[in-house]
Design an enzyme around this catalytic site. Structure first.
Site, PDB file in Angstrom:
ATOM      1  N   HIS A  34      44.319  41.044  36.023  1.00  0.00           N
ATOM      2  CA  HIS A  34      44.410  43.243  35.753  1.00  0.00           C
ATOM      3  C   HIS A  34      43.400  42.850  37.370  1.00  0.00           C
ATOM      4  O   HIS A  34      42.438  42.546  37.927  1.00  0.00           O
ATOM      5  CB  HIS A  34      43.294  43.907  35.580  1.00  0.00           C
ATOM      6  CG  HIS A  34      42.730  45.584  36.307  1.00  0.00           C
ATOM      7  ND1 HIS A  34      43.785  46.736  36.594  1.00  0.00           N
ATOM      8  CD2 HIS A  34      41.693  45.849  37.002  1.00  0.00           C
ATOM      9  CE1 HIS A  34      43.155  47.269  36.843  1.00  0.00           C
ATOM     10  NE2 HIS A  34      42.599  47.415  36.772  1.00  0.00           N
ATOM     11  N   CYS A 104      49.175  47.048  37.813  1.00  0.00           N
ATOM     12  CA  CYS A 104      48.737  46.525  38.656  1.00  0.00           C
ATOM     13  C   CYS A 104      49.450  46.097  39.962  1.00  0.00           C
ATOM     14  O   CYS A 104      48.553  46.196  40.692  1.00  0.00           O
ATOM     15  CB  CYS A 104      47.334  47.461  37.985  1.00  0.00           C
ATOM     16  SG  CYS A 104      46.921  45.247  37.267  1.00  0.00           S
TER      17      CYS A 104
END
Length: 531
Positions: A34, A104
């Site tokens: 992430h 993301c």
């Protein structure tokens, strides 16, 4: 100024991926990555809730596993936040998140490219392909979706991207407050004057009664009458009556409006596209036997307003409810919506249309519909763009299009100026020449309207980006001139934001030199701001 740009890298699995991935997908994955971008002292990221921000390293994930310096950016914060707001309303809006195709890391890559032309590590971007090529990817996907929820701010404090109030906005509020105070002072002065007059009247009456007793009432009345007339004349000269002040104020306003009309660039409107009589007759026939009594009355009022040369006073309070039903009721024929928009475009050319528009202050029937321009048919888009373009014919209605007061529609904060901007951008960037023509007209009209920077700041980036993107097509000379003049106006209104965007994104306006003399004239204005 320059600002440091960093990418924060987290492992959602906290080390578990390297242990369980061989069992799940037959190959080792070092982490479930992430990422977020940290710039201007904030951390920005994308997830299932849309675009969010927080103080650096304040999500539930804690400290990042790794921090990489991507470079420096000179993009002003105001430009960045406008760009970010645009992403959060379009390609990275709520509900667009896809774990493997739109996540993301794609968002971080896009921000990195925009801010400093850098890229996040390739192994992070390649991770979805590793998962997709495995046989048990659904199992891993479900696990990662559960882990993704931990990449959220610890608190809801300032999570959503918001735009800071500009100095111009604060100045405008100050001016409004000063005007309110001035109005209060006038009221207080008026009250004081009334009290003084009443006090004088009481004194006069007391003196008259006293002199009556002395047998001098006739003489006194004559003298008092002369005195009163003198006082009244003096008061009228020094303090005009409120009604006189109002008339003078209205006269000054009319004179100022006429002066503004003479001094402004004439708007581009489409007067001859609609045969109003024929359009109304077709519209009336299509609605035959479909209307209740109140709606029938509203239809007649529209006919009187457009064909009977009556003022907007003939349009009743329920008129916009009637229009709203026709525009939003899915049971209404597609052709009816086109004709009602065409008739509204004809009404927009009338001087007093603003009185009709003010009926829409509460329900926002017209602008809510216009906000959906990308979801309606092409014929409706053409008619809607015609209506918006023609609204710039009059100063009052053009100002109405640029109101900045917000309301909520489909859980999104919108305003008249944002809707007008969306219609302009969508029309200009369409692949339909007729719609492009109307979009270029709206863009030109927005630019040539005397817009305060506090208004324009809210949409400057979106409008400029649309113009620059449009320049990559092959516009006609007329449309190129409209758009180049719009860009020239925007460079004068916006300070440094628009010039910086032109230099960063391109194409450079000088590319179009030689198209025509009037285009070259606008290019010179723009280039002077780019130096």
């Amino acid at each position: 100024m320059t600002y440091k740009v960093e990418v924060y890298i987290y492992d959602l699995s906290r080390g578990m991926a390297s242990m369980i991935s061989p069992l799940l997908i037959g190959k080792r994955i070092d982490g479930v990555w992430h990422t977020s971008i940290v710039v201007y002292g904030r951390e920005y990221f994308f997830g299932s809730q849309g675009v969010e921000s927080c103080n650096p390293a304040s999500t539930a994930l804690g400290r990042p596993l790794q921090i990489l310096h991507l470079g420096e950016t000179q993009i002003p914060y105001t430009v960045f936040i406008e760009y970010l707001s645009g992403l959060s309303e379009t390609s990275y809006g709520t509900g667009t998140y896809d774990l493997l195709k739109h996540n993301c890391n794609n968002f971080s890559q896009e921000l990195a490219q925009f801010l400093c032309g850098a890229s996040i590590p390739k192994y992070i971007l390649d991770l979805p392909n590793d998962v997709l090529q495995s046989n048990l990817s659904p199992t891993l996907q479900k696990l990662v979706q559960q882990l993704e929820h931990s990449a959220r701010p610890v608190s809801d404090e300032n999570r959503r991207v918001t735009k800071e109030e500009s100095p111009e906005f604060l100045q405008l509020n100050t001016q409004i407050e000063e005007a309110r105070c001035a109005s209060q002072r006038i009221d207080e002065k008026r009250k004081s004057l009334k009290e003084k007059l009443a006090k004088k009247e009481r004194k006069k009456e007391k003196k008259r009664k006293k002199l009556q007793k002395q047998g001098l009432s006739v003489r006194f009345d004559s003298e008092v009458s002369i005195m009163a007339d003198t006082e009244t004349m003096n008061a009228a000269e020094s303090n005009p009556l409120p009604s006189d002040q109002a008339l003078q104020f209205e006269e000054d306003e009319r004179r100022q409006e006429e002066e503004r009309k003479r001094s402004r660039d004439p708007p581009i409107v489409f007067r001859d596209l609609i045969d109003v009589k024929a359009e109304y007759e077709i519209f009336e026939n299509l609605l035959k036997d479909q209307l209740i009594e109140d709606e029938r009355r509203s239809l007649d009022e529209l006919g009187q307003y457009l064909l009977g040369d009556e003022g907007s006073w003939v349009v009743g309070d329920g008129f916009l409810n009637f229009i709203g039903r026709l525009l939003n009721d899915t049971a209404v024929q597609h052709e009816i919506r086109i004709h009602v928009l065409n008739l509204l475009a004809a009404a927009a050319l009338k001087d007093d249309v603003i009185l009709v528009l003010h009926q829409d202050r509460k329900d926002h029937v017209l602008m809510n519909y216009a906000y959906e321009i990308d979801r309606i048919g092409v014929d409706e888009q053409l008619a809607l763009a015609l209506f918006i373009a023609n609204m710039f014919e009059n100063l009052n209605s053009s100002e109405w299009l640029l109101y900045i007061s917000e309301w909520t529609y489909n859980n999104q904060p919108i305003s008249n100026i944002r809707v007008t901007t969306k219609v302009a951008v969508h029309s200009l960037l369409s692949d339909i020449p007729e719609l492009q023509d109307r979009g270029a007209a709206i863009m030109y009209n927005m630019a040539c309207k005397e817009v305060k920077s506090v208004v324009f700041d809210d949409v400057a980036v979106e409008l400029t980006m649309a113009l620059l993107q449009y320049f990559n097509t092959k516009p006609t000379e007329e449309q190129l001139w409209r758009c180049m003049k719009s860009l020239a106006k925007f460079t004068q209104i916006s300070g440094q934001d628009v010039p910086q965007l032109i230099q960063m994104i391109g194409p450079h306006p000088s590319t179009f030199r030689g198209t025509s003399g009037r285009v070259d004239e606008q290019i010179d204005i723009i280039c002077a701001k780019l130096r």
